[in-house]
Design an enzyme around this catalytic site. Structure first.
Site, PDB file in Angstrom:
ATOM      1  N   CYS A  97      -1.775 -14.300  -3.510  1.00  0.00           N
ATOM      2  CA  CYS A  97      -1.520 -14.736  -2.127  1.00  0.00           C
ATOM      3  C   CYS A  97      -1.740 -16.243  -2.005  1.00  0.00           C
ATOM      4  O   CYS A  97      -1.987 -16.758  -0.922  1.00  0.00           O
ATOM      5  CB  CYS A  97      -2.410 -13.975  -1.144  1.00  0.00           C
ATOM      6  SG  CYS A  97      -4.164 -14.216  -1.428  1.00  0.00           S
ATOM      7  N   SER A 114     -16.715  -7.582  -4.121  1.00  0.00           N
ATOM      8  CA  SER A 114     -18.014  -8.253  -4.099  1.00  0.00           C
ATOM      9  C   SER A 114     -18.631  -8.226  -2.709  1.00  0.00           C
ATOM     10  O   SER A 114     -19.698  -8.799  -2.490  1.00  0.00           O
ATOM     11  CB  SER A 114     -17.858  -9.700  -4.592  1.00  0.00           C
ATOM     12  OG  SER A 114     -16.904 -10.357  -3.805  1.00  0.00           O
ATOM     13  N   ARG A 148       0.849  -1.204   0.000  1.00  0.00           N
ATOM     14  CA  ARG A 148       0.000   0.000   0.000  1.00  0.00           C
ATOM     15  C   ARG A 148       0.881   1.249   0.000  1.00  0.00           C
ATOM     16  O   ARG A 148       0.611   2.212  -0.709  1.00  0.00           O
ATOM     17  CB  ARG A 148      -0.954  -0.023   1.205  1.00  0.00           C
ATOM     18  CG  ARG A 148      -2.114  -1.006   1.022  1.00  0.00           C
ATOM     19  CD  ARG A 148      -3.128  -0.912   2.153  1.00  0.00           C
ATOM     20  NE  ARG A 148      -2.656  -1.539   3.377  1.00  0.00           N
ATOM     21  CZ  ARG A 148      -2.908  -2.809   3.730  1.00  0.00           C
ATOM     22  NH1 ARG A 148      -3.640  -3.580   2.955  1.00  0.00           N
ATOM     23  NH2 ARG A 148      -2.439  -3.296   4.853  1.00  0.00           N
ATOM     24  N   ASP A 161      -5.567  -7.517  -6.543  1.00  0.00           N
ATOM     25  CA  ASP A 161      -5.192  -8.236  -5.313  1.00  0.00           C
ATOM     26  C   ASP A 161      -6.272  -9.262  -4.976  1.00  0.00           C
ATOM     27  O   ASP A 161      -6.999  -9.119  -3.991  1.00  0.00           O
ATOM     28  CB  ASP A 161      -5.011  -7.220  -4.164  1.00  0.00           C
ATOM     29  CG  ASP A 161      -4.495  -7.869  -2.902  1.00  0.00           C
ATOM     30  OD1 ASP A 161      -3.934  -8.980  -2.972  1.00  0.00           O
ATOM     31  OD2 ASP A 161      -4.661  -7.258  -1.817  1.00  0.00           O
TER      32      ASP A 161
HETATM   33  N1  SAH Z   1      -6.440  -5.346  -1.324  1.00  0.00           N
HETATM   34  C1  SAH Z   1      -7.137  -5.568  -0.078  1.00  0.00           C
HETATM   35  C2  SAH Z   1      -7.313  -7.046   0.240  1.00  0.00           C
HETATM   36  C3  SAH Z   1      -8.045  -7.849  -0.824  1.00  0.00           C
HETATM   37  S1  SAH Z   1      -8.622  -9.380  -0.264  1.00  0.00           S
HETATM   38  C4  SAH Z   1      -6.430  -4.815   1.040  1.00  0.00           C
HETATM   39  O1  SAH Z   1      -5.335  -4.278   0.827  1.00  0.00           O
HETATM   40  O2  SAH Z   1      -6.960  -4.769   2.140  1.00  0.00           O
HETATM   41  C5  SAH Z   1      -9.622  -9.925  -1.558  1.00  0.00           C
HETATM   42  C6  SAH Z   1     -10.969  -9.240  -1.689  1.00  0.00           C
HETATM   43  O3  SAH Z   1     -11.571  -9.748  -2.877  1.00  0.00           O
HETATM   44  C7  SAH Z   1     -11.986  -9.482  -0.588  1.00  0.00           C
HETATM   45  O4  SAH Z   1     -12.366  -8.240  -0.052  1.00  0.00           O
HETATM   46  C8  SAH Z   1     -13.192 -10.164  -1.270  1.00  0.00           C
HETATM   47  O5  SAH Z   1     -14.433  -9.668  -0.789  1.00  0.00           O
HETATM   48  C9  SAH Z   1     -12.988  -9.769  -2.699  1.00  0.00           C
HETATM   49  N2  SAH Z   1     -13.494 -10.677  -3.743  1.00  0.00           N
HETATM   50  C10 SAH Z   1     -13.413 -12.024  -3.811  1.00  0.00           C
HETATM   51  N3  SAH Z   1     -13.876 -12.471  -5.003  1.00  0.00           N
HETATM   52  C11 SAH Z   1     -14.262 -11.382  -5.712  1.00  0.00           C
HETATM   53  C12 SAH Z   1     -14.786 -11.185  -7.004  1.00  0.00           C
HETATM   54  N4  SAH Z   1     -14.998 -12.210  -7.839  1.00  0.00           N
HETATM   55  N5  SAH Z   1     -15.043  -9.929  -7.428  1.00  0.00           N
HETATM   56  C13 SAH Z   1     -14.812  -8.876  -6.594  1.00  0.00           C
HETATM   57  N6  SAH Z   1     -14.292  -9.008  -5.362  1.00  0.00           N
HETATM   58  C14 SAH Z   1     -14.018 -10.241  -4.922  1.00  0.00           C
END
Ligand code: SAH
Length: 394
Positions: free
Chosen positions: A337, A248, A206, A297
């Site tokens: 991850c 989502s 970040r 991510d």
């Molecule tokens: N970048 C964030 C962490 C991401 S974790 C940070 O720095 O805090 C992954 C995220 O993807 C979760 O919030 C989950 O709700 C979302 N997610 C999972 N599948 C998804 C999809 N198909 N479309 C959109 N979001 C999704």
């Protein structure tokens, strides 16, 4: 003391101090869930003390490779003390940090994060489950934090034959918390948020986005899988013109919105999309949209190597779409991850996504998990989080 005898030739990984014994490596022996066992080679030579897990493919997780070590309350206290001392030595400037990172800290299956004076723990394996009370007491005593919340609700608990458990183990009270990271304020909830409440492992990335935004002056930023908007705050704080965040999870986006306000950032410079990233990316491509910087991510698509192939296709797909949305000179911040996808494979996936999109890119930087989520020499699986910063060639 129960003895687990390995098959001939299966002693190598324990001799290298890798902590896992798979079911297929065991010739004979068994024990109750979490019970301490002695692991011997086929020849009867001592290899390790470990915790037995009857329902897991990882049948034993090692506590110690020292025959003289007793596995008792003092052992857990001392191992925790060392994990805490390591974090102290790292000098991390945030009120939220990972104190214990499982195998990498000699405590297989245990994750402990600290948010201010509240601890949040995940007990993810039969061994630490059995020693839960001892570990909880030692944590409270060593940290001086009076409150400890349990978030043992990761799906991997089922592989250990353990039910999901959440709630206060020590102390009680409110579960909302305000994290301070790089001078930003980020609200979270340890009971309702993902994992222990926040993705502390992306702290350094970040900051990297913030710095690139300041330097390269991104006008339009797209933050995919934004969760509570950590990267969105970073981009806007760095001077981005507009950030579009996609996730989502409705509650995560609500938190993202309030995190922007908390930092005095202008909501008019932000768009939030409650939806599927893949579908949104396809729509943006169809509309001919462009973004100067894109963060990808995604959640863990390949928890183990067995899922790697299907996950590789999913990673490639989103990366290919993202490349299509970048103008020349635009920058992709792409992450995985998944423990089942190594650094090299991830690099190959991103390369082939670029090829399919007709894009060549310069890798500006490799990124990884923050140092309080250490990868250790004996446990390379600890390197689950990897990222690439790729600039589309001009
Ligand atoms: N970048 C964030 C962490 C991401 S974790 C940070 O720095 O805090 C992954 C995220 O993807 C979760 O919030 C989950 O709700 C979302 N997610 C999972 N599948 C998804 C999809 N198909 N479309 C959109 N979001 C999704």
């Amino acid at each position: 003391m129960k003895i687990i005898r390995l098959k001939p030739g299966k002693e190598r990984s324990l001799q290298r101090h890798h902590p896992w014994v798979f079911d297929g490596a065991i010739a004979k022996g068994g024990a109750d869930a979490g019970e301490t066992v002695r692991v011997d080679s086929a020849e009867g030579q001592f290899l390790a003390w470990g915790a037995y897990s009857p329902s897991s493919k990882i049948r034993v997780r090692a506590w110690s490779f020292d025959q003289a070590q007793r596995i008792d309350a003092a052992f857990f206290r001392e191992t925790l003390r060392r994990a805490l001392a390591l974090r102290e030595r790292m000098g991390i400037a945030s009120n939220g940090l990972r104190l214990v990172h499982g195998e990498s800290d000699g405590l297989p299956g245990l994750v402990v994060d600290r948010y201010g004076n509240t601890l949040v723990a995940q007990f993810g394996a039969a061994g630490v489950e059995r020693w839960k009370d001892v570990i909880a007491d030692a944590l409270v005593e060593l940290t001086g934090c009076p409150r400890l919340y349990e978030r043992s609700d990761a799906s991997s608990r089922a592989l250990e034959g353990l039910p999901e458990v959440t709630g206060w183990l020590r102390g009680d009270g409110a579960t909302a918390f305000e994290l301070q990271e790089h001078g930003w304020r980020l609200g979270l909830d340890i009971a309702l948020g993902h994992k222990t409440g926040y993705y502390l492992d992306q702290r350094d990335s970040r900051l990297a986005l913030f710095e690139y935004t300041k330097r390269l002056k991104f006008a339009q930023v797209l933050n995919c899988f934004s969760y509570t908007g950590g990267f969105s705050v970073a981009a806007l704080a760095g001077g981005a013109g507009h950030v579009t965040s996609i996730d989502s999870s409705g509650p995560a986006l609500e938190q993202a919105r309030s995190n922007l306000l908390l930092n005095g950032l202008d909501p008019a410079q932000a768009t939030f999309i409650d939806g599927d990233v893949n579908a949104s990316l396809r729509q943006f491509v169809a509309e001919g949209r462009q973004f100067d910087a894109i963060v990808l991510d995604p959640p863990k698509l390949a928890p183990t190597a067995a899922h790697a192939e299907r996950a590789a296709r999913a990673y490639k797909d989103i990366n290919r779409l993202a490349f299509k949305l970048l103008p020349p000179g635009g920058v992709l911040f792409t992450f995985s991850c998944s423990g089942g996808i190594g650094v090299e494979l991830f690099h190959k996936i991103v390369a082939s996504a670029g090829l399919d999109a007709g894009v060549d890119g310069a890798i500006l930087q490799r990124l990884g998990g923050a140092c309080d989520h250490p990868m250790t020499i004996n446990f390379p699986e600890g390197e689950y989080l990897k990222g690439l910063v790729v600039m589309k060639k001009l």
